[in-house]
Design an enzyme around this catalytic site. Structure first.
Site, PDB file in Angstrom:
ATOM      1  N   GLY A 288       0.843  -1.209   0.000  1.00 42.28           N
ATOM      2  CA  GLY A 288       0.000   0.000   0.000  1.00 42.28           C
ATOM      3  C   GLY A 288       0.867   1.243   0.000  1.00 42.28           C
ATOM      4  O   GLY A 288       0.549   2.256   0.631  1.00 42.28           O
TER       5      GLY A 288
ATOM      6  N   LEU B 117      -1.590   7.058   1.935  1.00 36.31           N
ATOM      7  CA  LEU B 117      -1.278   8.148   2.865  1.00 36.31           C
ATOM      8  C   LEU B 117      -0.041   7.845   3.717  1.00 36.31           C
ATOM      9  O   LEU B 117       0.915   8.620   3.762  1.00 36.31           O
ATOM     10  CB  LEU B 117      -2.528   8.266   3.734  1.00 36.31           C
ATOM     11  CG  LEU B 117      -2.784   9.403   4.651  1.00 36.31           C
ATOM     12  CD1 LEU B 117      -2.619  10.714   3.937  1.00 36.31           C
ATOM     13  CD2 LEU B 117      -4.206   9.272   5.197  1.00 36.31           C
TER      14      LEU B 117
ATOM     15  N   TYR C 288     -16.237  -2.987   6.341  1.00 35.75           N
ATOM     16  CA  TYR C 288     -14.829  -2.614   6.523  1.00 35.75           C
ATOM     17  C   TYR C 288     -14.352  -2.978   7.931  1.00 35.75           C
ATOM     18  O   TYR C 288     -13.273  -3.553   8.118  1.00 35.75           O
ATOM     19  CB  TYR C 288     -14.688  -1.116   6.280  1.00 35.75           C
ATOM     20  CG  TYR C 288     -13.281  -0.601   6.418  1.00 35.75           C
ATOM     21  CD1 TYR C 288     -12.350  -0.813   5.412  1.00 35.75           C
ATOM     22  CD2 TYR C 288     -12.882   0.118   7.547  1.00 35.75           C
ATOM     23  CE1 TYR C 288     -11.051  -0.333   5.531  1.00 35.75           C
ATOM     24  CE2 TYR C 288     -11.594   0.596   7.669  1.00 35.75           C
ATOM     25  CZ  TYR C 288     -10.682   0.371   6.662  1.00 35.75           C
ATOM     26  OH  TYR C 288      -9.399   0.849   6.790  1.00 35.75           O
TER      27      TYR C 288
ATOM     28  N   HIS D 123     -12.217  10.556   3.181  1.00 40.65           N
ATOM     29  CA  HIS D 123     -12.393  10.887   4.591  1.00 40.65           C
ATOM     30  C   HIS D 123     -12.609  12.394   4.739  1.00 40.65           C
ATOM     31  O   HIS D 123     -12.393  13.160   3.805  1.00 40.65           O
ATOM     32  CB  HIS D 123     -11.164  10.443   5.398  1.00 40.65           C
ATOM     33  CG  HIS D 123     -11.135   8.969   5.613  1.00 40.65           C
ATOM     34  ND1 HIS D 123     -10.248   8.147   4.957  1.00 40.65           N
ATOM     35  CD2 HIS D 123     -11.884   8.163   6.391  1.00 40.65           C
ATOM     36  CE1 HIS D 123     -10.465   6.895   5.324  1.00 40.65           C
ATOM     37  NE2 HIS D 123     -11.449   6.874   6.184  1.00 40.65           N
TER      38      HIS D 123
ATOM     39  N   ARG E  20     -13.473  13.817  16.627  1.00 46.24           N
ATOM     40  CA  ARG E  20     -12.490  12.856  16.113  1.00 46.24           C
ATOM     41  C   ARG E  20     -11.100  13.222  16.614  1.00 46.24           C
ATOM     42  O   ARG E  20     -10.832  14.366  16.947  1.00 46.24           O
ATOM     43  CB  ARG E  20     -12.469  12.867  14.571  1.00 46.24           C
ATOM     44  CG  ARG E  20     -13.758  12.379  13.894  1.00 46.24           C
ATOM     45  CD  ARG E  20     -13.965  10.894  14.060  1.00 46.24           C
ATOM     46  NE  ARG E  20     -15.139  10.415  13.344  1.00 46.24           N
ATOM     47  CZ  ARG E  20     -16.386  10.378  13.834  1.00 46.24           C
ATOM     48  NH1 ARG E  20     -16.639  10.818  15.057  1.00 46.24           N
ATOM     49  NH2 ARG E  20     -17.375   9.903  13.112  1.00 46.24           N
TER      50      ARG E  20
END
Ligand code: GDP
Length: 306
Positions: A8, A12, A130, A173, A202
């Protein structure tokens, strides 16, 4: 010398790890290999021969993507994780770290969220597929540790943001979607629409901090039980909007669209274990992280992942 494989690697955290420029690190992206395919995954492991793995690859999205694609997110993530952990095992990887997310925690859970509570109830319905797929990472790592003594560890970061994110307005997001939407609103002199009430809280964490902590954990963390990576600082979506709009010098009207989902109201995390291991770790402030992220977006637009 160890050879560390990062899956990956265009995401990010993967991009933030690349920036650390560490010796003997190899990077694979979804363009190099389809990790949902066992044989292709095995081929990559047999060719690269890593001794350590930072497993970041996942099919992810924000609350919109999670609601729309719960089957797809479940299927792809279970397959990717099963293949990466199994290929690591059969190819003799000595240490592997993989990443869950705070959405794995039960919807009805006592706060702050603690590593030991992951399986104590169903996740929030907005990220059903998920979250269950991600929970299986912890199950597989733990089962492999029990049967084959694999030193596979699992980290739980809170809401990560930074350069190289997915900037999709519908599936992204909150941070990247908001920055992108604010950019468009400013350019075309439109109102800025924010999803939900702005009240949910958050804990945001900058991708560079998570990159450093991933490497730290690979060297230093060996427990079966996961570790939460968070500063423990909660901010509301409304406060986030204020920080982003100030940084982007957006002067227009802000509208909170209550027809869009709020998701979980809050998910404060228990940082006790993290602070015990890393009492001196300094997280990047949200203002500085947002500044770097906005700068990156503005300099790279329109060549950004959407
Ligand atoms: P979550 O922590 O998994 O819920 O991740 P998100 O990044 O999707 O954050 C969702 C919170 O931000 C929710 O309270 C949303 O209502 C709010 N939000 C506000 N604007 C946006 C937006 O443009 N995209 C997303 N994904 N969330 C937004």
């Amino acid at each position: 010398m160890d050879k560390t494989l990062v899956t990956g690697a265009n995401g990010l955290v993967g991009c933030a790890i690349r920036k650390l420029d560490l010796p003997n690190f190899e990077y694979v992206t979804h363009e190099d290999v389809d990790l949902t395919d066992f044989e292709k995954t095995k081929y990559i492991f047999e060719t690269i021969k890593p001794t350590r793995v930072i497993h970041l690859a996942a099919v992810v999205g924000g609350i919109g993507g999670n609601i729309m694609h719960s089957g797809e997110y479940f299927r792809s993530n279970v397959m990717i994780n099963t293949n990466v952990l199994e290929c690591s095992r059969i190819c003799g990887v000595k240490k592997l770290i993989s990443f869950m997310s705070t959405c794995v925690f039960p919807d009805q859970c006592s706060y702050p969220l603690n590593e030991k509570d992951i399986h104590n109830g169903p996740p929030h319905p907005s990220n059903f597929g998920y979250a269950y797929a991600k929970r299986m990472l912890e199950v597989q790592s733990s089962a492999y540790r029990k049967e084959w003594n694999c030193n596979y560890i699992v980290a739980i970061p809170t809401n990560i943001y930074g350069p190289n994110d997915n900037w999709s307005l519908e599936d992204g997001h909150v941070m990247p979607s908001l920055i992108h939407r604010c950019f468009i609103a400013k350019k075309h002199k439109l109102d800025l629409t924010v999803w939900g009430s702005g009240k949910p809280l958050r804990e945001f964490v900058f991708s560079v901090d998570i990159a450093k902590l991933a490497v730290w954990a690979l060297d230093n963390y060996n427990e079966d039980s996961p570790i939460i990576f968070s500063s423990g600082v909660e901010i509301s979506i409304k406060e986030l909007v204020e920080i982003v709009t100030a940084e982007m010098k957006f002067k227009g009207k802000i509208i909170f669209d209550s027809s869009k989902p709020d998701g979980q109201f809050r998910k404060p995390s228990d940082t006790t274990k993290f602070k015990k291991y890393c009492p001196d770790f300094e997280f990047t402030s949200i203002e500085r992280g947002v500044k770097e992220t906005v700068n990156w977006f503005e300099s790279n637009y329109p060549n950004v992942r959407i």
